[in-house]
Design a protein around this motif. Structure first.
Motif, PDB file in Angstrom:
ATOM      1  N   ILE A 167       0.912  -1.149   0.020  1.00 18.11           N
ATOM      2  CA  ILE A 167       0.133  -0.018  -0.072  1.00 18.11           C
ATOM      3  C   ILE A 167       0.797   1.295  -0.081  1.00 18.11           C
ATOM      4  CG2 ILE A 167      -1.843   1.144   1.344  1.00 18.11           C
ATOM      5  CD1 ILE A 167      -2.717  -1.463   2.432  1.00 18.11           C
ATOM      6  N   ARG A 168       0.683   2.100  -0.975  1.00 16.63           N
ATOM      7  CA  ARG A 168       1.552   3.177  -1.203  1.00 16.63           C
ATOM      8  C   ARG A 168       0.719   4.479  -0.556  1.00 16.63           C
ATOM      9  NH1 ARG A 168       1.184   0.754  -5.855  1.00 16.63           N
ATOM     10  NH2 ARG A 168      -0.230   2.307  -6.760  1.00 16.63           N
ATOM     11  N   PHE A 169       1.618   5.252   0.036  1.00 14.48           N
ATOM     12  CA  PHE A 169       1.237   6.527   0.626  1.00 14.48           C
ATOM     13  C   PHE A 169       2.029   7.673   0.053  1.00 14.48           C
ATOM     14  CE2 PHE A 169       0.292   3.245   3.699  1.00 14.48           C
ATOM     15  CZ  PHE A 169      -1.024   3.797   4.265  1.00 14.48           C
ATOM     16  N   ASP A 170       1.442   8.902   0.173  1.00 14.66           N
ATOM     17  CA  ASP A 170       1.933  10.226  -0.314  1.00 14.66           C
ATOM     18  C   ASP A 170       3.042  10.766   0.438  1.00 14.66           C
ATOM     19  OD1 ASP A 170       0.395  10.230  -2.565  1.00 14.66           O
ATOM     20  OD2 ASP A 170      -0.974  11.532  -1.842  1.00 14.66           O
ATOM     21  N   GLY A 171       3.215  10.666   1.864  1.00 14.00           N
ATOM     22  CA  GLY A 171       4.301  10.825   2.757  1.00 14.00           C
ATOM     23  C   GLY A 171       4.480   9.780   3.687  1.00 14.00           C
ATOM     24  N   PRO A 172       5.786  10.223   4.423  1.00 12.46           N
ATOM     25  CA  PRO A 172       6.153   9.255   5.375  1.00 12.46           C
ATOM     26  C   PRO A 172       5.314   9.110   6.642  1.00 12.46           C
ATOM     27  CG  PRO A 172       7.550  11.059   5.318  1.00 12.46           C
ATOM     28  CD  PRO A 172       6.735  11.247   4.267  1.00 12.46           C
ATOM     29  N   SER A 173       4.455  10.107   6.799  1.00 12.01           N
ATOM     30  CA  SER A 173       3.732  10.285   8.174  1.00 12.01           C
ATOM     31  C   SER A 173       2.435  10.688   8.009  1.00 12.01           C
ATOM     32  CB  SER A 173       4.631  11.053   9.060  1.00 12.01           C
ATOM     33  OG  SER A 173       4.674  12.287   8.723  1.00 12.01           O
ATOM     34  N   LEU A 174       1.607  10.300   8.765  1.00 10.41           N
ATOM     35  CA  LEU A 174       0.269  10.648   8.791  1.00 10.41           C
ATOM     36  C   LEU A 174       0.008  11.453  10.056  1.00 10.41           C
ATOM     37  CD1 LEU A 174      -1.067   7.168   7.785  1.00 10.41           C
ATOM     38  CD2 LEU A 174      -0.579   9.049   6.253  1.00 10.41           C
ATOM     39  N   PRO A 175      -0.837  12.580  10.032  1.00 12.69           N
ATOM     40  CA  PRO A 175      -1.228  13.428  10.990  1.00 12.69           C
ATOM     41  C   PRO A 175      -2.343  12.676  11.518  1.00 12.69           C
ATOM     42  CG  PRO A 175      -2.051  14.580   9.021  1.00 12.69           C
ATOM     43  CD  PRO A 175      -1.173  13.361   8.751  1.00 12.69           C
ATOM     44  N   MET A 176      -2.319  12.486  13.076  1.00  9.07           N
ATOM     45  CA  MET A 176      -3.458  11.611  13.726  1.00  9.07           C
ATOM     46  C   MET A 176      -3.600  12.348  15.080  1.00  9.07           C
ATOM     47  SD  MET A 176      -5.433   9.299  12.884  1.00  9.07           S
ATOM     48  CE  MET A 176      -4.614   8.995  11.416  1.00  9.07           C
ATOM     49  N   GLY A 177      -4.493  13.542  15.056  1.00 10.59           N
ATOM     50  CA  GLY A 177      -4.865  14.217  16.135  1.00 10.59           C
ATOM     51  C   GLY A 177      -3.817  15.152  16.637  1.00 10.59           C
ATOM     52  N   VAL A 186       1.561   1.674   9.304  1.00 11.30           N
ATOM     53  CA  VAL A 186       0.000   1.723   9.197  1.00 11.30           C
ATOM     54  C   VAL A 186      -0.410   0.992   8.025  1.00 11.30           C
ATOM     55  CG1 VAL A 186      -2.039   3.110   8.480  1.00 11.30           C
ATOM     56  CG2 VAL A 186      -0.565   3.941  10.447  1.00 11.30           C
ATOM     57  N   GLY A 187       0.368   0.957   6.962  1.00  7.33           N
ATOM     58  CA  GLY A 187       0.341   0.113   5.705  1.00  7.33           C
ATOM     59  C   GLY A 187       0.345  -1.121   5.611  1.00  7.33           C
ATOM     60  N   ALA A 188       1.374  -1.439   6.730  1.00  6.25           N
ATOM     61  CA  ALA A 188       1.644  -3.100   6.857  1.00  6.25           C
ATOM     62  C   ALA A 188       0.543  -3.549   7.662  1.00  6.25           C
ATOM     63  CB  ALA A 188       2.902  -3.034   7.599  1.00  6.25           C
ATOM     64  N   THR A 189      -0.192  -2.784   8.712  1.00  9.34           N
ATOM     65  CA  THR A 189      -1.283  -3.294   9.398  1.00  9.34           C
ATOM     66  C   THR A 189      -2.507  -3.555   8.696  1.00  9.34           C
ATOM     67  OG1 THR A 189      -0.369  -2.049  11.394  1.00  9.34           O
ATOM     68  CG2 THR A 189      -2.618  -2.896  11.298  1.00  9.34           C
ATOM     69  N   ILE A 190      -2.792  -2.244   7.508  1.00 13.89           N
ATOM     70  CA  ILE A 190      -3.818  -2.530   6.807  1.00 13.89           C
ATOM     71  C   ILE A 190      -3.801  -3.586   5.850  1.00 13.89           C
ATOM     72  CG2 ILE A 190      -5.159  -1.198   4.856  1.00 13.89           C
ATOM     73  CD1 ILE A 190      -4.354   1.401   6.184  1.00 13.89           C
ATOM     74  N   ALA A 253      -5.947  10.907   7.460  1.00 18.28           N
ATOM     75  CA  ALA A 253      -5.486  12.045   8.634  1.00 18.28           C
ATOM     76  C   ALA A 253      -6.808  12.435   9.513  1.00 18.28           C
ATOM     77  CB  ALA A 253      -4.958  13.301   7.693  1.00 18.28           C
ATOM     78  N   TYR A 254      -6.221  12.807  10.460  1.00 19.87           N
ATOM     79  CA  TYR A 254      -7.235  13.304  11.452  1.00 19.87           C
ATOM     80  C   TYR A 254      -6.615  14.525  12.068  1.00 19.87           C
ATOM     81  CZ  TYR A 254     -11.350  13.578  14.592  1.00 19.87           C
ATOM     82  OH  TYR A 254     -12.429  13.845  15.342  1.00 19.87           O
ATOM     83  N   ASN A 255      -6.843  15.893  11.482  1.00 19.61           N
ATOM     84  CA  ASN A 255      -6.446  17.061  11.545  1.00 19.61           C
ATOM     85  C   ASN A 255      -6.801  17.875  12.913  1.00 19.61           C
ATOM     86  OD1 ASN A 255      -4.630  16.813   8.957  1.00 19.61           O
ATOM     87  ND2 ASN A 255      -6.448  17.134   8.168  1.00 19.61           N
ATOM     88  N   ARG A 256      -5.883  18.355  13.273  1.00 20.13           N
ATOM     89  CA  ARG A 256      -6.096  19.568  14.486  1.00 20.13           C
ATOM     90  C   ARG A 256      -6.116  20.601  14.211  1.00 20.13           C
ATOM     91  NH1 ARG A 256      -3.404  22.567  18.470  1.00 20.13           N
ATOM     92  NH2 ARG A 256      -4.064  22.702  20.480  1.00 20.13           N
ATOM     93  N   HIS A 257      -7.299  21.606  14.342  1.00 17.44           N
ATOM     94  CA  HIS A 257      -7.586  22.990  13.626  1.00 17.44           C
ATOM     95  C   HIS A 257      -7.594  23.845  15.105  1.00 17.44           C
ATOM     96  CE1 HIS A 257      -8.482  21.095  10.053  1.00 17.44           C
ATOM     97  NE2 HIS A 257      -9.454  20.380  10.884  1.00 17.44           N
ATOM     98  N   ALA A 258      -6.892  24.675  15.100  1.00 19.19           N
ATOM     99  CA  ALA A 258      -6.583  25.463  16.417  1.00 19.19           C
ATOM    100  C   ALA A 258      -6.674  27.027  15.692  1.00 19.19           C
ATOM    101  CB  ALA A 258      -5.197  25.444  16.987  1.00 19.19           C
TER     102      ALA A 258
END
Length: 494
Positions: A167-177, A186-190, A253-258
């Motif tokens: 499973i390919r991703f656009d970036g090396p990390s994912l924002p999660m909260g 995450v890709g290996a788990t999915i 992603a699950y983004n934090r908006h402040a």
């Protein structure tokens, strides 16, 4: 004399009666009832067995003729996978060369062949060796009988073989909260969860392309000769896939908006996010793209607040990946093996798949399959006509089957053939709405319904009874809340 005959007849009858009584007393007891073995079968992982074969070979020498016969015997059983230059067959063929006719006929030569063949030739017998003078030519003719070791794959290898690709991703990390997670993890788990779900459907043979050190160690032990020689038949048995699934996650992603408040030093924080994935099913033999689709899902948002409570990023990630895996597996199964009704008793049905293909308590749309449609220009099948039939509620799920009941039936089920009902999309939120009883106030507001009618209305789902009565019951309560404030008065109370 007559008296003597009577006495004799009476004695004979008494003797026969006594014999009959003894025979009845010695009658064997009823045999014990036989019990049926209901134990589950041993898992089928394939096995190595011996196949008897006969082959003939020709050569300029006796040894060459025997070597050719052995090679043909190997090819007859194991096909072209075992060639004369392979390690498994090479030693057995080498010992036949440079041998004279006398040694080839000896039993010691047969033992050497079985030992040197690396377990592929389990038993060997030279049936006949004809010299050139006998057959009227310049070549020897050898006829052999041999027991060849052969690996028989498991029955599951007859299923559609699938490889779940990276499973390919656009970036090396994912924002999660309030944190970032690794895309690779995450890709290996999915990927693993998709493989698990496909295995549990019972419709696929999922192949592992991540050869672990444990598997490599077992294969190396066979090659080195530490395992029984017949185990060499397990080498070169890796199966190739029929189709390959691949996916690319464009968003997860699950983004934090402040936002900083102007009147204080506090922040107004909210959270939102979701995921999006594109997938392909590719035919390995032709590289044809069998299916291509885009899937997406949304995570529940958290409204803006200054309390700074944060979110459980682990649970949010778990929920989003679960939704992703479910949609991916559903799309694969629908393209290859649609879930169908295999047995029906009234409105109670049994479906062709279990595992993670369906979930208990879920509600799904069912369609009745009609006539097949074909393209008038190409003659290619366009599929069958689908007619909305009913809704399915899943009550129980096993590894291979699912059990449920049909509701809101709009078709004549008796006229549908076996497999004529197929499952479609899950009706999210409908099951919860149907579980809520209709308000009792709807009957009380009219004032004419008896107590029995009010009790019946309380048990009938609101969707079945219709929306109009529910609207009449709820609308009077909603009016005061929705009414605008009077002119000249503040609406702060509202």
């Amino acid at each position: 004399m007559r008296h003597l005959l009577c006495v004799t007849a009476f004695a004979a009858a008494t003797l026969l009666a006594a014999c009959g009584k003894q025979e009845s007393d010695k009658a064997p007891p009823n045999p014990a009832p036989t019990t049926t073995n209901v134990a589950p079968p041993v898992p089928d992982a394939g096995k190595v067995g011996n196949i008897a074969t006969t082959a003939q070979g020709f050569g300029a020498s006796a040894g060459e003729a025997v070597a050719e016969a052995m090679k043909l015997a190997l090819l007859q059983v194991n096909g072209a996978a075992i060639q004369s230059t392979s390690v498994s067959a090479k030693y057995g063929l080498d010992v036949s060369l440079n041998q004279d006719s006398a040694s080839l006929r000896g039993s010691a030569f047969a033992e050497v062949v079985a030992q040197r063949s690396g377990g592929v030739i389990q038993n060997f017998k030279l049936v006949e060796l004809q010299e050139p003078s006998v057959i009227g030519g310049q070549r020897y003719k050898a006829t052999i009988e041999a027991q060849i070791a052969k690996f028989t794959p498991s029955a599951d290898m007859q299923k559609l073989k699938v490889v779940v690709g990276q499973i390919r991703f656009d970036g090396p990390s994912l924002p999660m909260g309030d944190r970032n997670v690794s895309s690779a993890e995450v890709g290996a788990t999915i990927r693993q969860r998709i493989s698990d779900a496909l295995v549990q459907t019972g419709r696929f043979a999922v192949l592992d392309r991540e050869l672990s050190p444990d598997i490599e160690g077992e294969l190396d032990m066979i090659k080195s000769g530490q395992a029984p020689s017949a185990e060499l038949a397990k080498l070169s048995q890796a199966a190739s896939a029929d189709i390959v699934w691949s996916g690319r996650v464009s968003s997860l992603a699950y983004n934090r908006h402040a936002r900083q408040l102007k009147t204080s030093d506090r922040e107004l924080v909210s959270y939102s996010g979701g995921w999006a994935l594109t997938e392909k099913l590719v035919n390995v033999a032709t590289r044809q793209v069998m299916a291509s689709d885009s899937l997406r899902g949304q995570a529940p948002s958290v409204a803006a607040t200054t309390l700074g409570s944060g979110v459980d990023s682990h649970k949010v990630l778990e929920d989003m990946t679960t939704d992703m895996v479910n949609q991916v597996v559903t799309s694969i199964v629908r393209r290859t093996f649609p879930v169908t009704v295999v047995s029906r008793d009234g409105t109670n049905v049994v479906l062709s798949q279990g595992g993670q293909a369906l979930k208990e308590g879920g509600r799904y749309q069912m369609v009745a399959m009609g006539a097949e449609m074909k393209d008038p220009q190409t003659g290619q099948s366009l599929g069958r006509i689908e007619q909305p039939c009913c809704e399915l509620v899943i009550e129980r799920v096993t590894p291979n089957l699912s059990y449920g009941r049909l509701e809101n039936v709009r078709s004549n089920l008796e006229q549908l053939p076996v497999g004529g009902l197929q499952l479609r999309d899950e009706l999210k939120g409908v099951a919860v709405a149907r579980a809520q009883p209709a308000p009792v106030q709807a009957s009380e507001s009219q004032g004419a319904a008896p107590q029995a009618d009010r009790a019946a209305a309380a048990t009938v789902p609101a969707v079945v009874t219709g929306a109009a009565p529910a609207a009449r019951a709820v609308q009077p309560r909603a009016t005061p809340v929705a009414a605008p404030a009077a002119p000249g008065k503040s609406d702060d109370k509202w």
